[in-house]
Design a protein around this motif. Structure first.
Motif, mmCIF file in Angstrom:
data_model
loop_
_atom_site.group_PDB
_atom_site.id
_atom_site.type_symbol
_atom_site.label_atom_id
_atom_site.label_comp_id
_atom_site.label_asym_id
_atom_site.label_seq_id
_atom_site.Cartn_x
_atom_site.Cartn_y
_atom_site.Cartn_z
ATOM 1 N N ALA A 1 0.724 -1.357 -0.029
ATOM 2 C CA ALA A 1 0.015 -0.258 -0.192
ATOM 3 C C ALA A 1 0.666 1.277 0.153
ATOM 4 C CB ALA A 1 -0.911 0.307 0.896
ATOM 5 N N LEU A 2 1.784 1.431 0.773
ATOM 6 C CA LEU A 2 2.945 2.706 0.959
ATOM 7 C C LEU A 2 3.510 3.238 -0.517
ATOM 8 C CD1 LEU A 2 5.806 2.182 1.921
ATOM 9 C CD2 LEU A 2 4.848 1.616 4.344
ATOM 10 N N HIS B 1 -3.181 -3.498 -6.956
ATOM 11 C CA HIS B 1 -4.675 -2.438 -7.490
ATOM 12 C C HIS B 1 -5.621 -3.431 -8.418
ATOM 13 C CE1 HIS B 1 -6.265 0.770 -8.403
ATOM 14 N NE2 HIS B 1 -6.352 1.235 -9.026
ATOM 15 N N LEU B 2 -5.323 -3.979 -9.379
ATOM 16 C CA LEU B 2 -5.969 -4.780 -10.556
ATOM 17 C C LEU B 2 -6.729 -5.586 -9.795
ATOM 18 C CD1 LEU B 2 -3.401 -5.015 -13.241
ATOM 19 C CD2 LEU B 2 -4.773 -3.309 -13.151
ATOM 20 N N VAL B 3 -6.359 -6.314 -9.099
ATOM 21 C CA VAL B 3 -6.975 -7.600 -7.875
ATOM 22 C C VAL B 3 -7.594 -7.016 -7.198
ATOM 23 C CG1 VAL B 3 -6.641 -9.560 -6.722
ATOM 24 C CG2 VAL B 3 -5.178 -9.316 -8.438
ATOM 25 N N ASP B 4 -7.499 -6.178 -6.539
ATOM 26 C CA ASP B 4 -8.600 -5.193 -5.301
ATOM 27 C C ASP B 4 -8.125 -3.840 -5.106
ATOM 28 O OD1 ASP B 4 -10.062 -4.628 -3.103
ATOM 29 O OD2 ASP B 4 -10.239 -6.509 -2.160
ATOM 30 N N PRO B 5 -8.501 -2.739 -5.361
ATOM 31 C CA PRO B 5 -7.798 -1.905 -4.971
ATOM 32 C C PRO B 5 -7.383 -1.506 -3.693
ATOM 33 C CG PRO B 5 -9.188 -2.142 -7.283
ATOM 34 C CD PRO B 5 -9.973 -2.556 -6.380
ATOM 35 N N ARG B 6 -8.015 -2.082 -2.690
ATOM 36 C CA ARG B 6 -8.822 -1.752 -1.471
ATOM 37 C C ARG B 6 -7.256 -2.458 -1.141
ATOM 38 N NH1 ARG B 6 -12.456 -2.742 3.394
ATOM 39 N NH2 ARG B 6 -11.866 -2.536 5.218
ATOM 40 N N VAL C 1 -6.885 -10.656 -0.886
ATOM 41 C CA VAL C 1 -5.790 -10.275 -0.014
ATOM 42 C C VAL C 1 -4.995 -11.131 -0.185
ATOM 43 C CG1 VAL C 1 -6.111 -10.013 2.134
ATOM 44 C CG2 VAL C 1 -4.487 -8.566 0.960
ATOM 45 N N ILE C 2 -5.480 -12.010 0.509
ATOM 46 C CA ILE C 2 -4.931 -13.371 1.349
ATOM 47 C C ILE C 2 -4.761 -13.947 -0.405
ATOM 48 C CG2 ILE C 2 -5.854 -16.108 2.198
ATOM 49 C CD1 ILE C 2 -7.048 -14.206 3.959
#
Length: 518
Positions: free
Chosen positions: A45-46, A83-88, A103-104
């Motif tokens: 993320a960072l 980011h393509l899989v899940d932006p969060r 995310v897992i």
């Protein structure tokens, strides 16, 4: 002996080895994972959400970035896919402690795919070996239970990093010293803890690559120096440009964390801590006013700033000196006789010195010497005997990382299967080989596995059997008997028992390796 299979056949067979291990790892996706899982998610993320100048100063999460820049760039590249899989996943604020299925699966699969670097490193090392020896090395590395526990359950990227190390070793063994040095410099910019072997690389490359007369030698020294400077400039240059280099160094070397990690790694400092506790207990009973340290044995924790009660406090400088002293016989040997065939042994020994005497050693650092020693294990019967014992001990020392009940059968089965595969592999490799008569003459109380061609080659001696049987006793006590008889009393004893008993085996391994080098 040349490999009996063509290169294409060898690579396909190795990919089958990888595919089998990948299937097992996919089954482990829902299993327990440590806080390292959130650490690496936050790093995704960072590096995605923040400008490079803020990567090492961000404190949005307690899990701040503390790996060198190349690993940060690696996380940045993964974040593009995340980011393509899940932006969060890569949202630096809203993604904190994000535990969705997306995310897992993304992070677990990223570790599995990054192991292809390890597979390529193994391929480079084994492509010209005979089939039995080659297949055994694949089993020891690609199917390593330690890597399975640390990377694919507990969660890290050690397989990817160790792949770089094996690639570097393979280049040195092939006489490609410049490329070997380049790959090691890259590895240091991924994870600085691999720097323990830097003195071995420096002495070996100086003697083997640069010691070629004044003019030619100076030219080679300048060339390899320029390569290393270029690698470090690529890694750290942007942070120097942004005035962040001091912050990067502070993050990478947090000496305030204390001598020991959360649960004591089975190294020399276990005995030092135990001796301090015993002496303080005895002196208090004798009436001396000994202050009780703030830290306790509970949970195997040693506080960041807790002093020893009796023995002198250990400083980072003291551990650095001890590592260098332990490493010095190897450096002398590398200078006197810089043989490419011995470089894997020397590098593994260097990492064991760092593990035994270093500052704030993680128990997971055992992988740094266990994996390179797998390269050496198939070279002789004596190396095979030594590796059999060390591999079991180091894997068992990782058991406390997986403390939840549902993972208990997994770690036990991984160790049992690994032990069986090692036994079958070494027995097959050395069954039809003539065993050195000198090895058969060794007597005494060493933790030595003894073998002879008449008895089938790979046969354990009673001392080795007794020590390994002791691991079973330690486990039965900690897992079953201690809770039954003592309940919640003395909760530190099971962890302490594992650390002390495994430290005995690893200390023996260090002494054995030192004797082989000297």
């Amino acid at each position: 002996m040349e490999n009996q299979n063509p290169p294409n056949s060898t690579s396909k067979l190795l990919l089958w080895f990888f595919s089998i291990s990948a299937c097992v790892k996919l089954l482990l996706i829902p299993s327990y994972h440590s806080t390292d899982f959130e650490v690496h998610r936050h790093w995704l993320a960072l590096t995605r959400s923040l400008p490079l100048s803020n990567w090492y100063s961000d404190e949005t999460s307690p899990w701040t970035l503390d790996y060198p820049p190349f690993f940060a760039y690696f996380e940045r590249s993964l974040s593009l896919l995340a980011h393509l899989v899940d932006p969060r996943i890569v949202d630096v604020h809203n993604g904190l402690e994000y535990k969705a299925t997306s995310v897992i699966y993304f992070q677990r699969i990223s570790v599995i795919l990054s192991d292809l670097c390890l597979v390529y490193g193994v391929y480079r090392l084994t492509k010209n070996l005979e089939v039995k020896r080659r297949d055994l090395m694949w089993v020891l590395v690609v199917w390593s239970p330690g890597l399975m526990i640390v990377d694919h359950i507990h969660f890290q990227y050690n397989g990817f990093l160790l792949g770089w190390l094996l690639l570097s070793i393979s280049c040195l063994q092939e006489g490609k010293d410049l490329m070997g040095g380049f790959l090691f410099a890259v590895l240091l910019c991924f994870k600085h803890l691999f720097a323990v072997a830097a003195p071995v690389y420096f002495v070996y490359l100086l003697r083997h690559y640069c010691w070629k007369g004044f003019v030619r030698g100076f030219g080679r020294l300048s060339l390899i120096g320029a390569v290393v400077v270029a690698v470090f400039t690529a890694a750290y240059g942007p942070f120097i440009y942004h005035g962040q280099i001091q912050q990067v160094i502070r993050r990478m070397f947090p000496f305030g964390r204390g001598l020991c990690h959360a649960y004591w790694a089975p190294n020399f400092w276990v005995f030092y801590i135990i001796l301090d506790k015993v002496l303080s207990f005895i002196l208090r009973r004798l009436g001396f006013g000994i202050q009780i340290p703030a830290a306790s044995f509970t949970g195997g924790l040693v506080g960041d700033s807790s002093p020893f009660a009796v023995l002198p406090r250990v400083t980072p400088a003291a551990t650095f000196i001890m590592v260098l002293l332990a490493l010095s016989p190897c450096l002398i040997k590398a200078w006197r006789n810089p043989r490419p065939g011995l470089i894997a042994r020397w590098i593994a020994y260097a990492y064991m010195c760092g593990f035994l005497f270093g500052w704030h050693v993680h128990e997971k650092a055992a992988l740094h010497f266990v994996i390179p020693l797998a390269i050496v294990a198939a070279q002789s019967l004596e190396d095979a005997k030594h590796y059999f014992m060390l591999s079991i001990v180091s894997c068992y020392s990782l058991f406390p990382l997986l403390y939840e009940a549902q993972e208990y059968p997994i770690k036990v089965m991984l160790l049992i299967l690994h032990s069986i595969l090692m036994w079958l592999g070494f027995s097959a490799l050395f069954n039809d080989k003539s065993v050195s008569k000198a090895a058969n003459k060794k007597k005494g109380t060493q933790l030595e596995v003894k073998g002879s061609s008449e008895r089938g080659g790979f046969v354990m001696g009673w001392v080795g059997k007794s020590y390994l049987f002791g691991l079973l006793i330690v486990e039965i006590w900690g897992q079953f008997l201690h809770p039954y008889f003592l309940g919640d009393k003395l909760p530190f004893v099971p962890l302490m028992s594992i650390s002390i008993y495994c430290a005995l085996g690893i200390m023996y391994s260090w002494i054995w390796q030192l004797s082989q080098i000297v």
